[in-house]
Design a protein around this motif. Structure first.
Motif, PDB file in Angstrom:
ATOM      1  N   THR A  83      58.959  58.721  48.782  1.00 56.17           N
ATOM      2  CA  THR A  83      57.752  59.669  49.253  1.00 56.17           C
ATOM      3  C   THR A  83      57.193  59.657  50.376  1.00 56.17           C
ATOM      4  OG1 THR A  83      56.383  58.574  47.797  1.00 56.17           O
ATOM      5  CG2 THR A  83      57.830  60.018  46.567  1.00 56.17           C
ATOM      6  N   GLU A  86      59.442  60.742  53.261  1.00 54.40           N
ATOM      7  CA  GLU A  86      59.728  61.985  53.315  1.00 54.40           C
ATOM      8  C   GLU A  86      58.394  62.988  53.569  1.00 54.40           C
ATOM      9  OE1 GLU A  86      59.525  64.915  49.277  1.00 54.40           O
ATOM     10  OE2 GLU A  86      61.655  64.212  49.531  1.00 54.40           O
ATOM     11  N   ARG A  87      57.419  62.576  53.237  1.00 55.57           N
ATOM     12  CA  ARG A  87      56.132  63.220  53.722  1.00 55.57           C
ATOM     13  C   ARG A  87      56.081  63.128  55.317  1.00 55.57           C
ATOM     14  NH1 ARG A  87      53.209  61.670  49.669  1.00 55.57           N
ATOM     15  NH2 ARG A  87      52.843  59.661  50.392  1.00 55.57           N
TER      16      ARG A  87
END
Length: 140
Positions: A83, A86-87
Motif C-alpha cells: 500500500t 502504491e500510494r
C-alpha cells in the motif's frame, strides 16, 4: 532473501567504487540491477509473509521512483498489496502525469491499477470493502 541482500550490498559497494571511474551508463545498469533485486525481495517477503521486510522493500523502492519505473512499480504494488508503494507511485504519477502517460508501460497497466490511478487523480479515496462483494441486506 539473504543472498539477494548480500548481492545488493556487494553491487552497491562495487557500483560506488566504480561510479567515480565509470560513465553514467554503467551506474544506470547498477541501479536497474538494484531495483530488480529489491523487487525480488518484495516478492519473497510477500510470499513468505515477512511483513517487516515487505515494508522495508517498499520504502527502498519508493526512494527509487522515476518516470521509467512508476508504472511497473504500481503494477508490482498492486500484485503484492504494497500500500505504501502504491500510494507513492500514484502520487508520483499524478505529479509527473505528462511524462508518465506517454510511456508504453502506462498503456500496459492492468485495469485495476488504471482505475486506482483515475480515482487518485480525481481525489476519491478507495473504499475499504473488498471488490466484488455485495453489501449485506438489511432485514426489516
Amino acid at each position: 532473501v539473504q543472498k539477494v541482500l548480500r548481492e545488493e550490498g556487494s553491487s552497491e559497494a562495487s557500483s560506488s567504487s566504480s561510479a567515480a571511474a565509470a560513465s553514467g551508463g554503467a551506474s544506470s545498469g547498477a541501479a536497474e540491477q538494484s531495483i530488480a533485486q529489491l523487487q525480488a525481495v518484495l516478492a519473497a517477503a510477500h510470499k513468505y509473509g515477512v511483513l517487516r521486510l515487505l515494508r522495508w522493500a517498499e520504502g527502498q523502492l519508493c526512494d527509487k521512483l522515476s518516470c521509467e519505473m512508476a508504472c511497473s512499480l504500481l503494477s508490482l504494488a498492486h500484485v503484492y498489496g504494497a500500500t505504501e508503494l502504491e500510494r507513492n507511485c500514484l502520487a508520483f504519477m499524478k505529479a509527473n502525469m505528462a511524462n508518465v502517460v506517454k510511456r508504453a508501460e502506462f498503456a500496459a497497466l492492468p485495469p485495476e491499477a488504471l482505475v486506482k490511478f483515475n480515482m487518485h487523480c480525481a481525489g476519491i479515496e478507495p473504499s475499504e470493502e473488498e471488490p466484488g462483494r455485495k453489501r449485506k441486506r438489511d432485514d426489516e
